[in-house]
Design an enzyme around this catalytic site. Structure first.
Site, PDB file in Angstrom:
ATOM      1  N   ALA A  61       0.836  -1.201   0.000  1.00  9.44           N
ATOM      2  CA  ALA A  61       0.000   0.000   0.000  1.00  9.44           C
ATOM      3  C   ALA A  61       0.869   1.249   0.000  1.00  9.44           C
ATOM      4  O   ALA A  61       2.000   1.223   0.482  1.00  9.44           O
ATOM      5  CB  ALA A  61      -0.884  -0.007   1.236  1.00  9.44           C
ATOM      6  N   GLY A 102       0.637  -5.363   0.718  1.00  4.89           N
ATOM      7  CA  GLY A 102      -0.384  -5.454  -0.325  1.00  4.89           C
ATOM      8  C   GLY A 102       0.178  -6.035  -1.614  1.00  4.89           C
ATOM      9  O   GLY A 102      -0.552  -6.655  -2.388  1.00  4.89           O
ATOM     10  N   GLU A 105      -0.054  -9.608  -1.207  1.00  7.38           N
ATOM     11  CA  GLU A 105      -1.486  -9.969  -1.229  1.00  7.38           C
ATOM     12  C   GLU A 105      -2.016  -9.998  -2.662  1.00  7.38           C
ATOM     13  O   GLU A 105      -2.816 -10.864  -3.020  1.00  7.38           O
ATOM     14  CB  GLU A 105      -2.283  -8.991  -0.359  1.00  7.38           C
ATOM     15  CG  GLU A 105      -1.979  -9.192   1.130  1.00  7.38           C
ATOM     16  CD  GLU A 105      -2.679  -8.178   2.004  1.00  7.38           C
ATOM     17  OE1 GLU A 105      -2.416  -6.974   1.815  1.00  7.38           O
ATOM     18  OE2 GLU A 105      -3.489  -8.578   2.853  1.00  7.38           O
ATOM     19  N   GLU A 125       3.085  -5.616   7.302  1.00  6.99           N
ATOM     20  CA  GLU A 125       2.082  -4.686   7.836  1.00  6.99           C
ATOM     21  C   GLU A 125       2.193  -4.498   9.343  1.00  6.99           C
ATOM     22  O   GLU A 125       1.963  -3.416   9.875  1.00  6.99           O
ATOM     23  CB  GLU A 125       0.668  -5.174   7.498  1.00  6.99           C
ATOM     24  CG  GLU A 125       0.246  -4.955   6.063  1.00  6.99           C
ATOM     25  CD  GLU A 125       0.669  -6.062   5.119  1.00  6.99           C
ATOM     26  OE1 GLU A 125       1.570  -6.854   5.464  1.00  6.99           O
ATOM     27  OE2 GLU A 125       0.103  -6.115   4.010  1.00  6.99           O
TER      28      GLU A 125
HETATM   29  N1  CAA Z   1       4.474   3.395   0.443  1.00  5.88           N
HETATM   30  C1  CAA Z   1       4.982   4.612   0.186  1.00  5.88           C
HETATM   31  N2  CAA Z   1       6.284   4.877   0.010  1.00  5.88           N
HETATM   32  C2  CAA Z   1       7.113   3.836   0.117  1.00  5.88           C
HETATM   33  C3  CAA Z   1       6.667   2.534   0.385  1.00  5.88           C
HETATM   34  C4  CAA Z   1       5.279   2.325   0.543  1.00  5.88           C
HETATM   35  N3  CAA Z   1       4.763   1.118   0.748  1.00  5.88           N
HETATM   36  N4  CAA Z   1       7.736   1.715   0.445  1.00  5.88           N
HETATM   37  C5  CAA Z   1       8.816   2.484   0.210  1.00  5.88           C
HETATM   38  N5  CAA Z   1       8.433   3.759   0.007  1.00  5.88           N
HETATM   39  C6  CAA Z   1       9.277   4.899  -0.340  1.00  5.88           C
HETATM   40  C7  CAA Z   1      10.180   5.331   0.803  1.00  5.88           C
HETATM   41  O1  CAA Z   1       9.514   6.226   1.664  1.00  5.88           O
HETATM   42  C8  CAA Z   1      11.319   5.968   0.061  1.00  5.88           C
HETATM   43  O2  CAA Z   1      10.877   7.232  -0.336  1.00  5.88           O
HETATM   44  P1  CAA Z   1      11.884   8.463  -0.397  1.00  5.88           P
HETATM   45  O3  CAA Z   1      12.950   8.068  -1.383  1.00  5.88           O
HETATM   46  O4  CAA Z   1      11.052   9.602  -0.807  1.00  5.88           O
HETATM   47  O5  CAA Z   1      12.424   8.578   0.989  1.00  5.88           O
HETATM   48  C9  CAA Z   1      11.436   5.135  -1.206  1.00  5.88           C
HETATM   49  O6  CAA Z   1      10.184   4.462  -1.342  1.00  5.88           O
HETATM   50  C10 CAA Z   1      12.530   4.086  -1.168  1.00  5.88           C
HETATM   51  O7  CAA Z   1      12.362   3.326   0.012  1.00  5.88           O
HETATM   52  P2  CAA Z   1      13.614   2.896   0.913  1.00  5.88           P
HETATM   53  O8  CAA Z   1      14.485   4.085   1.153  1.00  5.88           O
HETATM   54  O9  CAA Z   1      13.083   2.186   2.074  1.00  5.88           O
HETATM   55  O10 CAA Z   1      14.377   1.927  -0.109  1.00  5.88           O
HETATM   56  P3  CAA Z   1      15.030   0.508   0.148  1.00  5.88           P
HETATM   57  O11 CAA Z   1      15.495   0.054  -1.174  1.00  5.88           O
HETATM   58  O12 CAA Z   1      15.987   0.569   1.282  1.00  5.88           O
HETATM   59  O13 CAA Z   1      13.825  -0.464   0.626  1.00  5.88           O
HETATM   60  C11 CAA Z   1      11.664  -1.491   0.580  1.00  5.88           C
HETATM   61  C12 CAA Z   1      12.769  -0.758  -0.236  1.00  5.88           C
HETATM   62  C13 CAA Z   1      12.190  -2.829   1.078  1.00  5.88           C
HETATM   63  C14 CAA Z   1      10.485  -1.684  -0.335  1.00  5.88           C
HETATM   64  C15 CAA Z   1      11.282  -0.624   1.794  1.00  5.88           C
HETATM   65  O14 CAA Z   1      11.004   0.680   1.361  1.00  5.88           O
HETATM   66  C16 CAA Z   1      10.084  -1.107   2.546  1.00  5.88           C
HETATM   67  O15 CAA Z   1      10.192  -1.976   3.377  1.00  5.88           O
HETATM   68  N6  CAA Z   1       8.902  -0.494   2.287  1.00  5.88           N
HETATM   69  C17 CAA Z   1       7.713  -0.735   3.046  1.00  5.88           C
HETATM   70  C18 CAA Z   1       7.070  -2.019   2.682  1.00  5.88           C
HETATM   71  C19 CAA Z   1       5.817  -2.200   3.508  1.00  5.88           C
HETATM   72  O16 CAA Z   1       5.819  -2.091   4.706  1.00  5.88           O
HETATM   73  N7  CAA Z   1       4.702  -2.507   2.819  1.00  5.88           N
HETATM   74  C20 CAA Z   1       3.464  -2.715   3.468  1.00  5.88           C
HETATM   75  C21 CAA Z   1       2.638  -1.496   3.298  1.00  5.88           C
HETATM   76  S1  CAA Z   1       1.107  -1.693   4.156  1.00  5.88           S
HETATM   77  C22 CAA Z   1       0.166  -2.634   3.144  1.00  5.88           C
HETATM   78  O17 CAA Z   1       0.566  -3.005   2.090  1.00  5.88           O
HETATM   79  C23 CAA Z   1      -1.176  -2.921   3.725  1.00  5.88           C
HETATM   80  C24 CAA Z   1      -2.241  -3.173   2.793  1.00  5.88           C
HETATM   81  O18 CAA Z   1      -2.107  -3.460   1.677  1.00  5.88           O
HETATM   82  C25 CAA Z   1      -3.585  -3.022   3.232  1.00  5.88           C
END
Ligand code: CAA
Ligand code: NAI
Length: 726
Positions: A61, A102, A105, A125
Site C-alpha cells: 500500500a 499489499g 497480497e 504490515e
Molecule cells: N508506500 C509509500 N512509500 C514507500 C513505500 C510504501 N509502501 N515503500 C517504500 N516507500 C518509499 C520510501 O519512503 C522511500 O521514499 P523516499 O525516497 O522519498 O524517501 C522510497 O520508497 C525508497 O524506500 P527505501 O528508502 O526504504 O528503499 P530501500 O530500497 O531501502 O527499501 C523497501 C525498499 C524494502 C520496499 C522498503 O522501502 C520497505 O520496506 N517499504 C515498506 C514495505 C511495507 O511495509 N509494505 C506494506 C505497506 S502496508 C500494506 O501493504 C497494507 C495493505 O495493503 C492493506
C-alpha cells in the site's frame, strides 16, 4: 498507474508503474482494475501477467495514503484482488525485487507466482501497526499452514524467494527474465482448470494442537513486542482463518484492520517509517548527501578488540569488507581473535547455503596484528580502545603517521569530544565519530558524530558505510554524550532518585517494560556493567578517591546526586559479570535475574542513614520522572541543533536504546502525550526538586507550547536554533 499491453497475442501484461517501489496508490489500483477489466473483455486475451516496472513488483500500500481522504480509497485493493482471483483467465504474478504487504497480497490473489531468485517477499504490515488487510491473513494460512503463516504475519519479516518457494508461496523461481518466464507459464496455464489455483477455495489445514500453537505465538509476542497491539490482532485474524469460511474470515479481517489502522500505534509506526527514511537524507549547513560524493570502502582496520571492536569487526566482515584488527598486546590479540572467530562462526551458521558450508571464507577476511604500520593501505579505521582521551589521542597520532592521507579515521567513543581527538591529526576533515551500540554486529543504530571540521564527504562515506553494514546512520553534532547518551544521563539519574524515595529497581523496570522497553533501565545497567557509568563519573570527579573531603554524599556542585550506584560498585556489585548488581544472578555471567533481598535491605538502611522519608510512588510518576527529563534533554538537543530534527532523536532511541517503536520515539511520544502536559509536569517536578536541573523545562518546549504545540514535523519552522552546533 498501471500500463496495459498485449504480449504474444493471448497474454495481457499489466505493469505496475509508480516509482520508486510501485506502491499501490489510488492511480495504481485504478490502473490494475482497468487492466483486468480490459483483459476480461478482450476475447483474444486468454491469460494475464502482472509485473512491476523497473524490476520491482510492488512494496504494498502507498503508506502516505493511510491518512488521506477516504473517498480516494476506492477502488479498494481487497476488491480488486477478489475480482482477480475469481477471473476465469489465469493470472500470473512475475515477482522481481519485492512483493511486500499489499504487493504480496496481490500476488496471492493471482493463480500462479514466479519469482526472481533475489526477490524478497513478506507481509510487513505488522511493522506499521496494522494487519495484512487485503486477504493476507486469510489466504496465507490456506496456502502455507497456520505455523508458517503466524510466523510470517506476526514478524513481518522479508524472506528470500528460495524460502518462499520451499513454503509454497511461489511456484517457481528463475535467475533472470522473470516476466518472460511468467508469460510462458501463463500460456501453459491457458485452458487448464483455475479452480484449484484459487487460494480462497482451499481450506486451512488445522493442526491438532492449534490452541497450543496460538497460545505459544501470543506468549512470544507479548515478550518480544511488549505493548504492541497489531501482532496480537494478527493472531486473532489467523485464528479466524481456521474457524470461518473464507468470505466470513475476510469480513473479520476488515473489521480488525479498520480498528488497527486508526490506532495511535499505527500513526506512530507510520511516523517512524518516514522518520527512518528522513534521517538517511542528512543535511548540514556546509553540505549534504546531494553534494558529498561518498567514497567506497574496500578495506578497514579496527583498533582494540574488546566488547565493541569485536562486534564492529564482525559487522564489517559480514558486509564483505576485509579487516585488519589491531590490539595492544599479544594476550589481548589472542583473546580478541578467539572472540571474533566465535562470533563469525555464529554468523556463518545463519548464512544461506552455500556460504554457510564453512566459515573459513569469513575468517580469512580478518588479519590480526600488533603493528600499526600494517594499516598503511586501509581506506578507513575505526578506533575502539578504552574511553580515555589521552589514549585515544595517542592512537590518532599514530594513525595520522601511518595511514594514507585519504583514509578516514573514525572513533567509537561513546561521548568524548570528537574535535579534541581530531585536533591531534593533520586531517580533521577526515575524522568522525562512529558510535556503534553493543552488540555492534546486531544493533541497527550508528550514531555518526560530526566534528566541527568533518567534511561532508566524510559524513557521506560513513553514512553509506552504515547502509552497507545494514545499519541506520543518524548524523548528530559533537557534544558530551552526543544525542543518545546525553539523554540517557537524566533518565538514569532520575530513576536512581526514585530508589532513594521509595521505589525498588524491579518496580521501576516493570513499569518501563510495561511501557514497552525491551528491558528496564536497571536490567540494562546490569547487562552493560555498573563499572562503566562509575568510571565516567570518576573521570568527571563526581566519585572516587579524588572527591574532595567533606563533599556531601547526596550533592555535587549544588545539584542533587545519588551515590547508590557508586556504593554498589564499591560493594563489588558490577552487574551480570559479578553475578550481583541491581539484581542477583545464579552465578557471575548469569543472565536470569531475580530481585535481591540484599538490595532491599541496603536501600532501607540507606534511606534511614540519610533520613529520607519514603512513600509509595505510582506508575505514572515513575514514567514521568524517568522519561520526561530524557525528553526534556531531547528538546535542549534540538535547541542547540545537535540533532537535525525530532525524527533523528526518535530513530536513535528506537534503534539504539530499545525505546518502543509503536510509541514513535521519545519526541513523538511527548507530542502524543501533549506538550502542555509534559511542560506542566516538568514545571511541577522542577518546583518540587529545584536541585535537579534536568527537570527544568527547556526553552524550546515552552516555545512550542506557546505556539500551539504543532506536530514534530513542524517544530523546525516554529523556532530556528540560535547556537547551531550541527
Ligand atoms: N508506500 C509509500 N512509500 C514507500 C513505500 C510504501 N509502501 N515503500 C517504500 N516507500 C518509499 C520510501 O519512503 C522511500 O521514499 P523516499 O525516497 O522519498 O524517501 C522510497 O520508497 C525508497 O524506500 P527505501 O528508502 O526504504 O528503499 P530501500 O530500497 O531501502 O527499501 C523497501 C525498499 C524494502 C520496499 C522498503 O522501502 C520497505 O520496506 N517499504 C515498506 C514495505 C511495507 O511495509 N509494505 C506494506 C505497506 S502496508 C500494506 O501493504 C497494507 C495493505 O495493503 C492493506
Ligand atoms: P573494552 O574495554 O571492552 O575494550 C577495549 C580494548 O582496547 C581492549 O581489548 C584493549 O586491550 C584495547 N586497547 C587498549 N589500548 C589499546 C591500544 N593502544 N591499541 C590497541 N588496542 C588497545 O572497551 P569497549 O567496551 O569495547 O569500549 C571501547 C570504546 O567503545 C570506548 O570508547 C567506549 O566508550 C565505546 N563504546 C562502548 C560501548 C559498550 O557498550 N561497551 C558502547 C558504545 C561505545
Amino acid at each position: 498507474m498501471a500500463r496495459y499491453s498485449c504480449e504474444s497475442q493471448s497474454v495481457a501484461l499489466i505493469t505496475l508503474t509508480n516509482p520508486p517501489v510501485n506502491a499501490l496508490s489510488y492511480a495504481v489500483r485504478q490502473g490494475i482494475l482497468a487492466g483486468l477489466r480490459k483483459a476480461s473483455a478482450d476475447p483474444a486475451v486468454k491469460s494475464v501477467v502482472l509485473c512491476g516496472a523497473n524490476g520491482k513488483f510492488c512494496a504494498g500500500a502507498e503508506i502516505s495514503e493511510f491518512n488521506s481522504d477516504p473517498t480516494r480509497r476506492l477502488p479498494m485493493l481487497v476488491d480488486i484482488i477478489n475480482l482477480m482471483e475469481k477471473s476465469d483467465k489465469p493470472v500470473v504474478a512475475a515477482i522481481e525485487g519485492v512483493a511486500l504487504g499489499g504487493g504480496l497480497e496481490v500476488a496471492l490473489g493471482c493463480h500462479y507466482r514466479i519469482a526472481q531468485c533475489q526477490a524478497k517477499v513478506g507481509l510487513p504490515e505488522v511493522t506499521l501497526g496494522i494487519l495484512p488487510g487485503a486477504g493476507g491473513t486469510q489466504r496465507l494460512p490456506r496456502l502455507v499452514g497456520v505455523n508458517a503463516a503466524l510466523d510470517i504475519i506476526t514478524s513481518g519479516r522479508h524472506m528470500l524467494a528460495s524460502e518462499a518457494l520451499k513454503l509454497g508461496i511461489v511456484d517457481e523461481i528463475v535467475d533472470s527474465n522473470t516476466v518472460e518466464a511468467a508469460i510462458a507459464l501463463a500460456k501453459k496455464a491457458e485452458g487448464l482448470p483455475i479452480g484449484p489455483r484459487r487460494i480462497c477455495s482451499k481450506t486451512v489445514q488445522c493442526p491438532d494442537n492449534l490452541e497450543a500453537i496460538l497460545d505459544e505465538a501470543t506468549k512470544k509476542i507479548k515478550k518480544q513486542a511488549r505493548g504492541a497491539l497489531s501482532p496480537l490482532v494478527c493472531i486473532q485474524a489467523v485464528r479466524m482463518a481456521t474457524q470461518l469460511p473464507f468470505s466470513e474470515g475476510m469480513k473479520k479481517e476488515r473489521e480488525l484492520f479498520n480498528t488497527l489502522v486508526t490506532s495511535g500505534q499505527a500513526s506512530a509506526l507510520r511516523y517512524a517509517f518516514f522518520a527512518q527514511r528522513a534521517v538517511e537524507k542528512w543535511t548540514t549547513p556546509s553540505g549534504n548527501w546531494k553534494t558529498a560524493v561518498a567514497l567506497p570502502i574496500h578495506t578497514a582496520a579496527v583498533i582494540g578488540l574488546g566488547t565493541m571492536g569485536r562486534g564492529i569487526t564482525v559487522s564489517l566482515v559480514k558486509a564483505g569488507i576485509p579487516v585488519i584488527a589491531l590490539e595492544d598486546n599479544q594476550r589481548q590479540l589472542d583473546i580478541g581473535k578467539k572472540a571474533v572467530e566465535a562470533l563469525l562462526g555464529q554468523v556463518a551458521q545463519k548464512l544461506e547455503p552455500p556460504e554457510n558450508k564453512n566459515d573459513s571464507n569469513l575468517l580469512s577476511r580478518v588479519k590480526y596484528t600488533l603493528n600499526f604500520a600494517e594499516l598503511r593501505d586501509v581506506d578507513l579505521v575505526i578506533e575502539a580502545v578504552f574511553e580515555d582521551m589521552m589514549l585515544k589521542k595517542g592512537v590518532f597520532r599514530k594513525l595520522t603517521a601511518v595511514c594514507k592521507p585519504e583514509a578516514f579515521l573514525c572513533t567509537n567513543t561513546s561521548g568524548l569530544d570528537v574535535d579534541q581527538i581530531a585536533s591531534v591529526t593533520t586531517r580533521p576533515e577526515r575524522v568522525i565519530g562512529t558510535h556503534f551500540f553493543a552488540p555492534a554486529h546486531v544493533m541497527k543504530l550508528l550514531e555518526v558524530v560530526r566534528g566541527h571540521r568533518t567534511s561532508p564527504q566524510t559524513i557521506g562515506t560513513v553514512m553509506k558505510l552504515a547502509k552497507a553494514l545494514n545499519k541506520i546512520g543518524v548524523v548528530v553534532g559533537n557534544c558530551p554524550g552526543f544525542v543518545g547518551n546525553r539523554m540517557l544521563a537524566p533518565y538514569s539519574e532520575n530513576a536512581c532518585f526514585l530508589l532513594e524515595e521509595g521505589s525498588q529497581p524491579e518496580e521501576v523496570d516493570r513499569v518501563l517494560e510495561e511501557f514497552g522497553f525491551a528491558m528496564g533501565l536497571f536490567r540494562v545497567i546490569d547487562l552493560s556493567g555498573l563499572d562503566v557509568g562509575w568510571r565516567s563519573r570518576r573521570e568527571k570527579g563526581l566519585t572516587g578517591p579524588e572527591l574532595p573531603p567533606g563533599t556531601p554524599p547526596r550533592s555535587r556542585n549544588g545539584k542533587r546526586y545519588c551515590p547508590i550506584p557508586d556504593l554498589l560498585v564499591e560493594n563489588g556489585r558490577l552487574g551480570q559479570k559479578t553475578g550481583k548488581g541491581w539484581y542477583q544472578y545464579v552465578k557471575p555471567g548469569g543472565r536470569v535475574s531475580s530481585p535481591d533481598p540484599w538490595i532491599q535491605d541496603f536501600l532501607k538502611s540507606y534511606r534511614l542513614t540519610h533520613n529520607i522519608k519514603t512513600r509509595y510512588i505510582d506508575q505514572d510518576e515513575i514514567i514521568e520522572r524517568c522519561l520526561y527529563p530524557l525528553i526534556n534533554e531531547g528538546f535542549k538537543i534540538l535547541e542547540e541543533d545537535i540533532a537535525a530534527g525530532p525524527e533523528d532523536i526518535d530513530i536513535i532511541y528506537i534503534y539504539g536504546y530499545g525505546w518502543p517503536k509503536h510509541t514513535g520515539g521519545p519526541m513523538y511520544y511527548a507530542w502524543t502525550v501533549g506538550l502542555p502536559k509534559v511542560l506542566s509536569k516538568l514545571e511541577k517536578y522542577s518546583e518540587a526538586y529545584p536541585d535537579v536541573p534536568s527537570m527544568k523545562p527547556s526553552n524550546l518546549l515552552r516555545k512550542l507550547v506557546s505556539n500551539g504545540s504543532p506536530s514534530p514535523s513542524q517544530w523546525r519552522t516554529v523556532t530556528r536554533p540560535s547556537n547551531s552546533k550541527l
